[in-house]
Design a protein around this motif. Sequence first.
Motif, PDB file in Angstrom:
ATOM      1  N   UNK A 132     -94.449  15.256-102.384  1.00 28.38           N
ATOM      2  CA  UNK A 132     -95.459  16.071-101.713  1.00 28.38           C
ATOM      3  C   UNK A 132     -96.732  15.301-101.395  1.00 28.38           C
ATOM      4  N   UNK A 133     -96.783  14.022-101.791  1.00 30.89           N
ATOM      5  CA  UNK A 133     -98.000  13.235-101.542  1.00 30.89           C
ATOM      6  C   UNK A 133     -98.073  12.801-100.080  1.00 30.89           C
ATOM      7  N   UNK A 134     -99.279  12.551 -99.625  1.00 30.90           N
ATOM      8  CA  UNK A 134     -99.501  12.135 -98.239  1.00 30.90           C
ATOM      9  C   UNK A 134     -98.938  10.737 -97.981  1.00 30.90           C
ATOM     10  N   UNK A 136     -96.237   9.366 -99.345  1.00 32.02           N
ATOM     11  CA  UNK A 136     -94.790   9.470 -99.168  1.00 32.02           C
ATOM     12  C   UNK A 136     -94.447  10.032 -97.795  1.00 32.02           C
ATOM     13  N   UNK A 137     -95.215  11.035 -97.348  1.00 33.47           N
ATOM     14  CA  UNK A 137     -94.964  11.607 -96.022  1.00 33.47           C
ATOM     15  C   UNK A 137     -95.211  10.568 -94.929  1.00 33.47           C
ATOM     16  N   UNK A 138     -96.269   9.783 -95.076  1.00 32.17           N
ATOM     17  CA  UNK A 138     -96.546   8.728 -94.101  1.00 32.17           C
ATOM     18  C   UNK A 138     -95.457   7.664 -94.115  1.00 32.17           C
ATOM     19  N   UNK A 139     -95.006   7.280 -95.311  1.00 34.64           N
ATOM     20  CA  UNK A 139     -93.953   6.281 -95.428  1.00 34.64           C
ATOM     21  C   UNK A 139     -92.654   6.769 -94.788  1.00 34.64           C
ATOM     22  N   UNK A 140     -92.269   8.006 -95.062  1.00 36.93           N
ATOM     23  CA  UNK A 140     -91.023   8.526 -94.497  1.00 36.93           C
ATOM     24  C   UNK A 140     -91.134   8.679 -92.975  1.00 36.93           C
ATOM     25  N   UNK A 141     -92.294   9.103 -92.487  1.00 38.99           N
ATOM     26  CA  UNK A 141     -92.495   9.195 -91.049  1.00 38.99           C
ATOM     27  C   UNK A 141     -92.421   7.815 -90.398  1.00 38.99           C
ATOM     28  N   UNK A 142     -92.982   6.807 -91.062  1.00 41.09           N
ATOM     29  CA  UNK A 142     -92.895   5.436 -90.548  1.00 41.09           C
ATOM     30  C   UNK A 142     -91.464   4.938 -90.505  1.00 41.09           C
TER      31      UNK A 142
END
Length: 174
Positions: A132-134, A136-142
């Motif tokens: 749920x961290x930002x 991790x979301x940025x990494x997965x989006x990248x």
Amino acid sequence: MVSNISWDRIAPAYNFDSLLSASITLFRLTTIKFVDVIRAGMDVTDRDISPSEDYSFANCLFMVVYLILAAFFVMNVFIAFIVDGFNLNRGSSPVDISYNKFHRLVDSRAPREVWFRPPKFRFCRSVRVITESAKFKSFSLGCVALNVIFMLTDHADAVPVVQSFQLYLCMISS
């Protein structure tokens, strides 16, 4: 036969000789018919000197910059009138009033219980915090964006190094 050209004989219709003619010339520039004004302005040399074709690039540059700034100004004024009209009429129609009532009703009926309770086990809680961290979301989006880019570059005659890198990237991202 070459002869000197005089401004008296040409008498351009649009000029900057007086305040009135300068205003009319600038107004003509902001309308659609501005090419003849720019051409006449580029031929200007100096006082009491014959005009020369395409003599002054600075005059052309002034007129082009004026055209751009005037277009932005007119567009901003036009948009300001439209936005002001919308703001004056906001909330005054029966549809807007009923929408605002419905929106308040939906906001007042928000769920009161937590749908996703925190996990009981420590490992599950830590995984949930990470996912749920930002970051991790940025990494997965990248990773997804990088995968899309490499899938777009995929073609039939790819170098083996590129093929192996694409295969490795697909395995990581899936």
